[in-house]
Scaffold this active site. Structure first.
Site, PDB file in Angstrom:
ATOM      1  N   ARG A1049       0.936  -1.671   0.308  1.00  0.00           N
ATOM      2  CA  ARG A1049       0.403  -0.224  -0.379  1.00  0.00           C
ATOM      3  C   ARG A1049       0.808   0.917   0.022  1.00  0.00           C
ATOM      4  O   ARG A1049      -0.048   2.466  -0.944  1.00  0.00           O
ATOM      5  CB  ARG A1049      -0.824  -0.085   1.079  1.00  0.00           C
ATOM      6  CG  ARG A1049      -1.702  -1.802   0.895  1.00  0.00           C
ATOM      7  CD  ARG A1049      -2.751  -1.243   0.377  1.00  0.00           C
ATOM      8  NE  ARG A1049      -3.976  -2.334   0.210  1.00  0.00           N
ATOM      9  CZ  ARG A1049      -3.564  -3.626  -0.240  1.00  0.00           C
ATOM     10  NH1 ARG A1049      -2.920  -3.791  -1.238  1.00  0.00           N
ATOM     11  NH2 ARG A1049      -4.040  -4.650  -0.198  1.00  0.00           N
ATOM     12  N   LYS A1085      -5.770   1.353   2.338  1.00  0.00           N
ATOM     13  CA  LYS A1085      -6.915   0.889   1.665  1.00  0.00           C
ATOM     14  C   LYS A1085      -6.786  -0.813   2.819  1.00  0.00           C
ATOM     15  O   LYS A1085      -5.122  -1.332   2.969  1.00  0.00           O
ATOM     16  CB  LYS A1085      -6.757   0.481   0.243  1.00  0.00           C
ATOM     17  CG  LYS A1085      -7.175  -0.747  -0.453  1.00  0.00           C
ATOM     18  CD  LYS A1085      -7.391  -1.886  -1.298  1.00  0.00           C
ATOM     19  CE  LYS A1085      -8.152  -3.252  -1.573  1.00  0.00           C
ATOM     20  NZ  LYS A1085      -8.305  -3.825  -3.898  1.00  0.00           N
TER      21      LYS A1085
END
Length: 1106
Positions: A1049, A1085
């Site tokens: 991420r 996320k």
């Protein structure tokens, strides 16, 4: 930036994948002599007697199967000699028979001659019978000792009968023949030492008794003659026994070297097969073959390949269907697992998928976390590629449904399938993983992400290839994916086939209760019995050493086979290995079969038995001879026997005793030097305080003799010269005795005849002296051929030119009525000498061939093909798995049920992607369907891989590449599993960051050379991870954990040409002086918003990274 690939293996793989460590080299030190440096005189060395004790050598043949195989080998070696021996005896019988019948000009044949002719006829018939049994029947193979004993006894009986029926018998008529039979039987017949000594001793006693009882000529000095005869036969038994000792040792040594050579080749082939199986499980064999061929050419090429690009191992395929599958709700399930549970769960689940892929004619490409994707139509075209993938997807949904129904855990599969063309292969120089690229692959990925759990989502292209085999319904993928909508792709859901109802409730009850969801799933998956990674690799177990050649001899087999804790399946595997080695050894030893030592050899010349390679010949000649002292001792024994015989039966002239004394002193000196280490042992400590300087001098001289061919040659020639000279010295002095007697005695002939009354003993001494040449078994047979040729010529000159009348007068006294054509003593002497000469030369040649084959097997290297293939395999293996992981799966102590998994407390993980590469990538005919774009990506990744070879990045482990994303980690090296020291954590993070900065610098330079504008986006995170290998049919090393997810991420949410890290990592880097920029609260996320920082490169820091 292009960097030439150096075809070298990682240093660690020199021990991990060393193909020579199982070749028996370590055992060789135990069987033979530890080859110490001669300069280290203080080192402890075993004595020669200990080194070359036949009993010590036989310790390695306690295994009955090995001893049986050796017996077959000896029979093969002895058989041509035995056949030649029998042919020689038959020839002699026929010649004598012809002389007695056709040449003798007799009118009346008395019963003596009839009896002798009968014995010769029987001998000839028995000889042909033995020849038939030895040469044409397998009886000799199965009963060699019995037939040999029978043959020896028959020879003794026939000789005693023939000479016993003689009308005129002396005590020495059969001495020469029995000496020959005794000596050659020792050397040729495959009989044990005990039986040989027994038969030889009986022959000696029988000759003495029968000759004393039956002699009717020249029997006045019976006692001295019997004593001299006893010395001759003692010499025959002693020399024969010594020669049997050395030849048996040489044969056993050659056999052991042959076995080690075969064992090495078998283990090489097995390990090469293991490596190739591993390679084939990771990369398609067609691509591996191409890699090997390119690497082979590079290894053989003397100059680097002049090319601006790295080798590209990517192939284009049309009409391929791609399946992407993702496990829904797997992330929360995995978060509950321990490292072992996670690896076991993934292996069982994806291992089941691999089985299904094989049944559905699909090939798994890669596993990305909980994502599984495969192809159909690669590497072999398949017209049913689309139905194969659909069937695969439906089966995967059924499998995951079984897991859900059996465990109650809410897991499912989301599957997408698309059809088109792909580029398949590997990128970079390190840690190759087979992957696919194309726009169609991207579409397949979006087909999965836009699908729904429990359904197979297919595109229009895939539907068109199904030919109505499956019912479908609208998929509406464009409503769930902007990419699908942008590409205007019509999608469908495959209607699953009617599934038979199953009684799952009974199975589910086993996994209900208070167990964690991950435990339920793991327990259920274990019932599938999926193969473990590399379970097909039969790595040698620790008991391989127990069952090695040495240990088979030295360890009690019953103890091994019934010891607790030993895997009897592995014992059976090792037994099969030993059987395979012995079987191949038996085939290899066929080259030493009947007459093979006379044939041409690719390594040696046919006549001279010289190695064709000069370097190998020179190396062979420089070989040490550690039995030279024994050979000198045997020659000295013959020397003393000849002196004793001449002192008893021949003129006792001063020259005999003077020469004998000189020779005796020389032999004694040589023996003291040769056995100085045996009887005067001096290790470094003892020598320092007790040993005399003389002992050190003798030891150094002995070692110099052992290693110096020229010194040994001179000494051997001196020894042979003394023995050959002492055998004839008294016959030379007979003329002086004649002269002195002529001046004082009227009847000169009578006086000379009284002094030299037994000239036949000269012949016996000649035979003994020829035997002394053959005891130097390590000496070249050509040198011995020259020496014996000169000796035979000289002896015949002495007989026919020197004192011919002396031998004729002897015949006259033995047989007063002998006819003119009688086979007189000079002729018989020449025949004896020639037969002995030919026989000994045949034996010397055979020993020479055995010695050279022993050396050849000892130094024989693997063929170029195996050596190059092994090196290539090691290079490829080193570029697929981490060294310590490959070592784990190939190490000896691993059990097949073991899986590799490790938990690390602190690992720095990096994801570095090139987001604008997708804009650069295009598929058209001009760029070979995107191949040229992938070529440039290969150059980028290869340049990144080159950084891994720098010493400062030695602990950086490349994990894999995912499209244009490069994944690496630090802190995965062995020994870091349980370490969480702040210094180690900082070191891992700093190394990972420096590597990322170096990648940024490398990409900038590559852009300058290629006129591109690629941008690198990097994310780094540190924390605990789980490492392991999953997949039985296509093992793959990977790391899992929240640390990995966050690092991914950090990359996907970052910015180009910057390194994004979380707050904890940033604090460490800032404290070390790295340039940074606070980004702020960033949405991640699957996570709560995190405070992140950018580590920004500057010109000074970038330039110092390389």
């Amino acid at each position: 930036m292009a960097v030439t690939l150096k075809v070298t293996e990682p240093k660690s793989f020199q021990t991990v994948f060393s193909l020579t460590k199982v070749a028996g080299n370590n055992h060789r030190k135990e069987v033979y002599i530890v080859e110490d440096e001669d300069s280290h005189c203080d080192s402890r060395k075993s004595s020669s007697a200990e080194d070359f004790s036949l009993k010590q050598v036989r310790l390695y043949f306690r295994d009955s199967e090995l001893e049986t195989l050796y017996s077959k080998y000896v029979i093969q070696m002895k058989k041509p000699l035995v056949v030649g021996y029998i042919v020689t005896l038959i020839t002699v019988c026929i010649v004598v028979l012809i002389i007695d019948v056709a040449v003798k000009n007799v009118v009346v044949i008395d019963w003596h001659q009839i009896a002798q002719l009968t014995v010769l006829c029987c001998g000839t018939v028995l000889g042909f019978l033995l020849l038939f049994l030895f040469a044409f029947k397998d009886i000799f193979i199965h009963r060699p000792s019995v037939l040999s004993i029978v043959m020896w006894i028959i020879c003794i009986v026939l000789i005693n009968l023939y000479f016993g029926f003689s009308k005129y018998r002396t005590t020495t008529d059969d001495v020469a023949v029995l000496y020959y039979i005794t000596l050659i039987s020792y050397m040729v017949l495959p009989i044990s030492q005990k039986w040989s000594l027994l038969i030889g001793g009986c022959s000696l006693v029988g000759q003495l008794l029968l000759s004393g009882l039956l002699a009717n000529r020249l029997d006045e000095n019976l006692v001295p003659q019997s004593f001299a005869n006893a010395v001759i036969f003692l010499c025959a038994n002693g020399v024969g026994s010594f020669h049997k000792f050395l030849s048996d040792f040489a044969h056993r040594r050659a056999f052991l070297d042959a076995r080690y050579s075969v064992e090495s080749m078998v283990n090489l082939e097995r390990e090469k097969t293991q490596q190739e199986e591993l390679l084939a499980s990771c990369i398609p064999s067609s691509l591996v073959k191409l890699m090997k061929e390119d690497l082979r050419q590079q290894m053989m090429r003397k100059t680097p390949k002049l090319s601006p690009f790295q080798d590209l191992y990517v192939q284009h395929y049309e009409d391929v269907s791609i399946l992407y599958a993702d496990i829904v709700n797997f992330t929360p399930l995995a978060s509950e697992c321990t490292a072992a549970e996670l690896i076991k769960m993934l292996n069982e689940l994806f291992g089941r998928f691999d089985q299904l892929a094989k049944k559905c004619s699909c090939m798994r490409i890669k596993i990305l976390g909980d994502c599984y994707y495969c192809l159909s139509g690669v590497p072999n075209p398949d017209k049913d590629h689309a139905p194969n993938c659909v069937r695969m997807g439906l089966t995967m949904i059924d499998v995951i449904r079984e897991v859900r129904e059996a465990t109650g855990v809410n897991v499912d599969m989301r599957i997408g399938v698309h059809t088109g063309s792909v580029l398949c292969g590997v990128l970079g120089l390190r840690k190759w993983q087979y992957d696919v690229w194309s726009d169609d692959v991207t579409i397949a990925n979006h087909m999965e992400s836009s699908g729904v759990p429990g359904r197979v989502h297919i595109s229009q292209k895939t539907f068109d290839c199904l030919d109505g085999q499956y019912e479908v319904e609208p998929g509406d993928g464009d409503k769930r994916s902007s990419y699908i909508k942008e590409k205007n792709i019509q999608t469908y859901f495959v209607v699953p086939l009617q599934r038979r109802p199953r009684k799952q409730r009974l199975a589910r009850t086993r996994y209900e209760g208070n167990m964690r969801a991950s435990v339920k799933v793991t327990k259920y998956l274990e019932t599938w019995g999926i193969d473990k990674p590399f379970s097909n690799l039969k790595a040698p177990s620790m008991v391989s050493k127990v069952l090695s050649l040495t240990s088979l001899a030295l360890v009690d087999t019953n103890f091994i086979m019934h010891s607790n804790g030993i895997d009897h399946g592995l014992l059976n595997c090792e037994r099969q290995l030993q059987d395979e080695i012995n079987g191949q050894l038996e085939q290899k030893l066929q080259q030493l079969g009947v007459g093979k030592y006379c044939y041409d050899n690719s390594e040696m010349t046919r006549v001279l038995l010289r190695f064709r390679q000069k370097e190998r010949e020179q190396s062979y000649l420089k070989e040490k001879d550690r039995v030279f002292n024994f050979q000198v001792a045997c020659a000295g024994f013959i020397f003393i026997c000849i002196i004793v015989i001449q002192a008893i039966m021949l003129p006792r002239v001063i020259s005999l005793f003077v020469t004998g004394a000189i020779g005796f002193i020389i032999f004694v000196i040589l023996l003291i030097i040769g056995f100085s280490e045996s009887f005067l042992p001096c290790d470094s400590f003892y020598r320092r305080f007790h040993c005399h300087k003389l002992v050190n001098v003798l030891t150094k001289i002995n070692r110099h003799i052992t290693v110096s061919l020229s010194v040994r040659l001179v000494l051997a020639l001196c020894c042979m010269g003394f023995v050959l000279f002492i055998a004839s010295i008294s016959i030379i002095n007979c003329s002086n005795v004649v002269t002195s007697l002529s001046s004082n005695v009227s009847n000169t002939t009578t006086d000379v005849y009284d002094v030299c009354r037994y000239p036949n003993y000269y012949v016996f001494c000649f035979l003994l002296s020829l035997t002394s040449c053959t005891v130097f078994v390590q000496l070249s047979y050509l040198i011995k051929l020259v020496v014996m040729t000169i000796a035979v010529i000289a002896y015949n000159l002495l007989i026919y030119v020197g004192r011919y009348d002396l031998f004729i007068m002897y015949d006259g006294e033995v047989q007063e009525d002998v006819s003119e054509d009688y086979l007189n003593l000079p002729i018989r002497a020449s025949i004896y000498l020639i037969i002995m000469y030919i026989t000994l030369q045949a034996l010397d040649r055979q020993i020479e061939y055995t010695n050279r084959m022993d050396y050849l097997w000892k130094v024989q290297k693997d063929t170029d093909e195996i050596r190059v293939t092994a090196a290539i395999n090691k290079i490829i293996l080193g570029n697929i798995l981490p060294v310590h992981v490959a070592e784990y799966f190939l190490r000896s102590s691993r059990k097949n049920e073991d899986m590799y998994h490790q938990s690390y407390l602190d690992v720095s993980v990096m994801f570095a992607s090139i987001p604008n590469f997708k804009d650069f990538y295009q598929q058209n005919t001009a760029n070979q369907h995107g191949l040229e774009c992938i070529r440039l990506l290969n150059e980028i990744i290869s340049d990144f891989d080159v950084l891994l070879s720098l010493s400062k990045f030695i602990n950086v482990e490349k994990i894999k590449t995912i499209g244009s994303t490069y994944m690496a980690a630090t802190g995965l090296q062995p020994g870091m599993e349980n370490k969480n020291e702040p210094s180690d954590c900082e070191s891992n993070l700093l190394t990972m960051t420096d590597f990322a900065l170096a990648m940024l610098s490398t990409l900038i330079k590559l852009n300058a050379h290629s006129f591109n504008h690629f941008q690198l986006r990097v994310g780094i995170n540190s924390g605990p991870v789980t490492a392991g290998v999953i997949g039985a049919r296509k093992p793959q090393y990977d790391i899992w954990g929240d640390t990995v997810n966050v690092a991914s991420r950090m990359d996907s949410s970052g910015e180009t040409m910057k390194i994004q890290v979380c707050e904890k990592s940033a604090q460490v880097l800032i404290s070390k002086g790295y340039s940074y920029k606070y980004r702020g609260l960033t949405k991640i996320k699957g996570k709560q918003p995190m405070h992140t920082y950018f580590i920004t490169p500057h010109s000074a820091s970038i330039d110092t990274q390389l």
